[in-house]
Design a protein around this motif. Structure first.
Motif, PDB file in Angstrom:
ATOM      1  N   LEU A   1       2.042   1.403  -1.935  1.00 19.80           N
ATOM      2  CA  LEU A   1       1.388   0.104  -2.125  1.00 19.80           C
ATOM      3  C   LEU A   1       2.148  -0.752  -3.134  1.00 19.80           C
ATOM      4  O   LEU A   1       2.331  -1.963  -2.932  1.00 19.80           O
ATOM      5  N   SER A   2       2.601  -0.146  -4.216  1.00 22.57           N
ATOM      6  CA  SER A   2       3.327  -0.888  -5.240  1.00 22.57           C
ATOM      7  C   SER A   2       4.669  -1.397  -4.721  1.00 22.57           C
ATOM      8  O   SER A   2       5.055  -2.544  -4.964  1.00 22.57           O
ATOM      9  N   MET A   3       5.399  -0.552  -3.985  1.00 24.90           N
ATOM     10  CA  MET A   3       6.676  -0.992  -3.415  1.00 24.90           C
ATOM     11  C   MET A   3       6.479  -2.126  -2.417  1.00 24.90           C
ATOM     12  O   MET A   3       7.258  -3.082  -2.375  1.00 24.90           O
TER      13      MET A   3
ATOM     14  N   ILE B   1      -0.748  -3.594  12.789  1.00 25.23           N
ATOM     15  CA  ILE B   1      -1.907  -4.482  12.669  1.00 25.23           C
ATOM     16  C   ILE B   1      -1.953  -5.113  11.278  1.00 25.23           C
ATOM     17  O   ILE B   1      -2.164  -6.321  11.124  1.00 25.23           O
ATOM     18  N   ALA B   2      -1.752  -4.289  10.239  1.00 25.66           N
ATOM     19  CA  ALA B   2      -1.754  -4.824   8.870  1.00 25.66           C
ATOM     20  C   ALA B   2      -0.598  -5.807   8.674  1.00 25.66           C
ATOM     21  O   ALA B   2      -0.760  -6.842   8.014  1.00 25.66           O
ATOM     22  N   GLY B   3       0.572  -5.490   9.241  1.00 23.88           N
ATOM     23  CA  GLY B   3       1.700  -6.411   9.160  1.00 23.88           C
ATOM     24  C   GLY B   3       1.409  -7.723   9.860  1.00 23.88           C
ATOM     25  O   GLY B   3       1.806  -8.797   9.392  1.00 23.88           O
TER      26      GLY B   3
ATOM     27  N   TYR C   1      -4.207  -2.842   2.731  1.00 23.69           N
ATOM     28  CA  TYR C   1      -4.503  -1.411   2.576  1.00 23.69           C
ATOM     29  C   TYR C   1      -5.764  -1.048   3.370  1.00 23.69           C
ATOM     30  O   TYR C   1      -5.790  -0.062   4.126  1.00 23.69           O
ATOM     31  N   GLY C   2      -6.804  -1.866   3.217  1.00 20.94           N
ATOM     32  CA  GLY C   2      -8.053  -1.622   3.941  1.00 20.94           C
ATOM     33  C   GLY C   2      -7.920  -1.828   5.433  1.00 20.94           C
ATOM     34  O   GLY C   2      -8.487  -1.071   6.231  1.00 20.94           O
ATOM     35  N   ILE C   3      -7.172  -2.854   5.839  1.00 16.65           N
ATOM     36  CA  ILE C   3      -6.976  -3.100   7.272  1.00 16.65           C
ATOM     37  C   ILE C   3      -6.277  -1.907   7.920  1.00 16.65           C
ATOM     38  O   ILE C   3      -6.644  -1.474   9.006  1.00 16.65           O
TER      39      ILE C   3
ATOM     40  N   PHE D   1       3.724  -2.019   5.269  1.00 17.88           N
ATOM     41  CA  PHE D   1       3.789  -0.766   4.517  1.00 17.88           C
ATOM     42  C   PHE D   1       2.474  -0.465   3.791  1.00 17.88           C
ATOM     43  O   PHE D   1       2.128   0.702   3.602  1.00 17.88           O
ATOM     44  N   ALA D   2       1.729  -1.501   3.410  1.00 19.84           N
ATOM     45  CA  ALA D   2       0.391  -1.254   2.872  1.00 19.84           C
ATOM     46  C   ALA D   2      -0.501  -0.639   3.945  1.00 19.84           C
ATOM     47  O   ALA D   2      -1.360   0.209   3.649  1.00 19.84           O
TER      48      ALA D   2
END
Length: 323
Positions: free
Chosen positions: A45-47, A95-97, A67-69, A220-221
């Protein structure tokens, strides 16, 4: 000892430690295996946030939404459509992207506080959807019974298996983002961050690269979220609050902006610190807040900021440093 030999030795030693770490922690306390796994999740998450903030210079405050998605997408695919984890994870990341792309499209024209407020609002909107779309997300009750990954008939049932999985995902994230930011794309992002007008004058299209940063960060999240869902086997809106976005942002600032090793270091510090200060529960958050304030005053570039990079993107020795 030459620089390349020292680097090879350091990498080899780090790899050996990471490989044998579960064997050591299992002898101490199984709970510490969980802490190390959480370090892996927050490192990703940080990266991913560092791409948006550190390299593109976009002040985003809603990273927990991606992150949640990723977590909910993977959970719904595995529970309702019986999709394998190995398919659900990349699908959730895409999907998150995609949502990163959707968010980036209108906000890339904003700057500073305005951008932060809009991304904060996006994070709260996503969390409220998780809470109120009861027919799909079950609202505050969350989604239980998310299956664990299986590989060739073997089900991941212990923390050791999940440790090696998050280690592989974190290394993959580091490698891919490293390749992106140490390319012409990364140099363009840094140019935009430093002076957007100058970037436009040399033919760089800022909106294109900022949109790419949001998409990569969201992708990536989403990987971290999909792993979290399968690891915990339960997701609920409480895991993706505004404070989680702030925590990820603090990791980037503390470790070092525009530095992937700094992102990992920030995750290690801010995941371990609350556990090490648990015996001082009444003062723990105050001490953490004070530490961050002192960091901003005395070490504004973080523990492992840009100044620790000896070479620029094309392998040239940076001005004023050794040959």
């Amino acid at each position: 000892m030459s620089l390349s030999l020292r680097k090879t030795t350091a990498v080899g030693a780090a790899a050996a430690v990471l490989i044998v770490l579960p064997l050591v922690l299992q002898q101490v306390n199984d709970y510490w295996m969980h802490i190390v796994i959480m370090i892996g999740i927050f490192s990703i998450l940080s990266m991913s946030l560092n791409v948006i903030i550190g390299y593109a210079g976009q002040f985003a405050l809603g990273h927990a939404a991606f992150y949640g998605i990723g977590a909910y997408s993977a959970a719904l695919l595995m529970i309702h459509f019986h999709v394998s984890f190995w398919i659900a994870l990349p699908a959730a990341a895409v999907i998150a992207g995609f949502f990163g792309f959707l968010l980036g499209t209108p906000v890339i024209r904003l700057r500073g506080d305005y951008l932060g407020i809009v991304t904060l609002g996006f994070g709260e909107i996503v969390r409220l959807i998780f809470v109120n779309w009861v027919d799909v997300t079950r609202g505050p009750m969350g989604l239980p019974g998310i299956p664990a990954p299986t590989l060739f008939g073997y089900t991941f049932s212990g923390k050791t298996e999940f440790y090696y999985l998050i280690l592989a995902l974190a290394l993959l994230t580091f490698f891919v983002i490293h390749r992106i930011v140490h390319s012409g794309i990364g140099l363009s992002l840094l140019t935009i961050r430093e002076d957007e007008t100058l970037a436009q004058s040399v033919g760089i299209r800022p909106n294109k690269y900022k949109l790419l940063a949001f998409t990569v960060g969201g992708f990536f999240a989403g990987i971290a979220g999909a792993f979290w869902a399968s690891y915990i086997s339960f997701v609920s809106p409480d895991a993706f609050r505004y404070l989680d976005s702030v925590n990820i942002l603090a990791m980037v600032i503390l470790g070092g902006s525009a530095s992937l090793p700094g992102s990992v270091l920030g995750a290690v510090i801010l995941v371990l610190a609350p556990e090490l200060l648990r015996y001082m529960s009444d003062y723990r958050m105050m001490l953490l807040g004070l530490a961050i304030v002192l960091m901003m005053i005395f070490k504004p570039t973080g523990f492992w900021g840009e100044k620790h990079r000896k070479y620029n993107f094309y392998g040239m020795v940076r001005k004023g440093e050794g040959k």
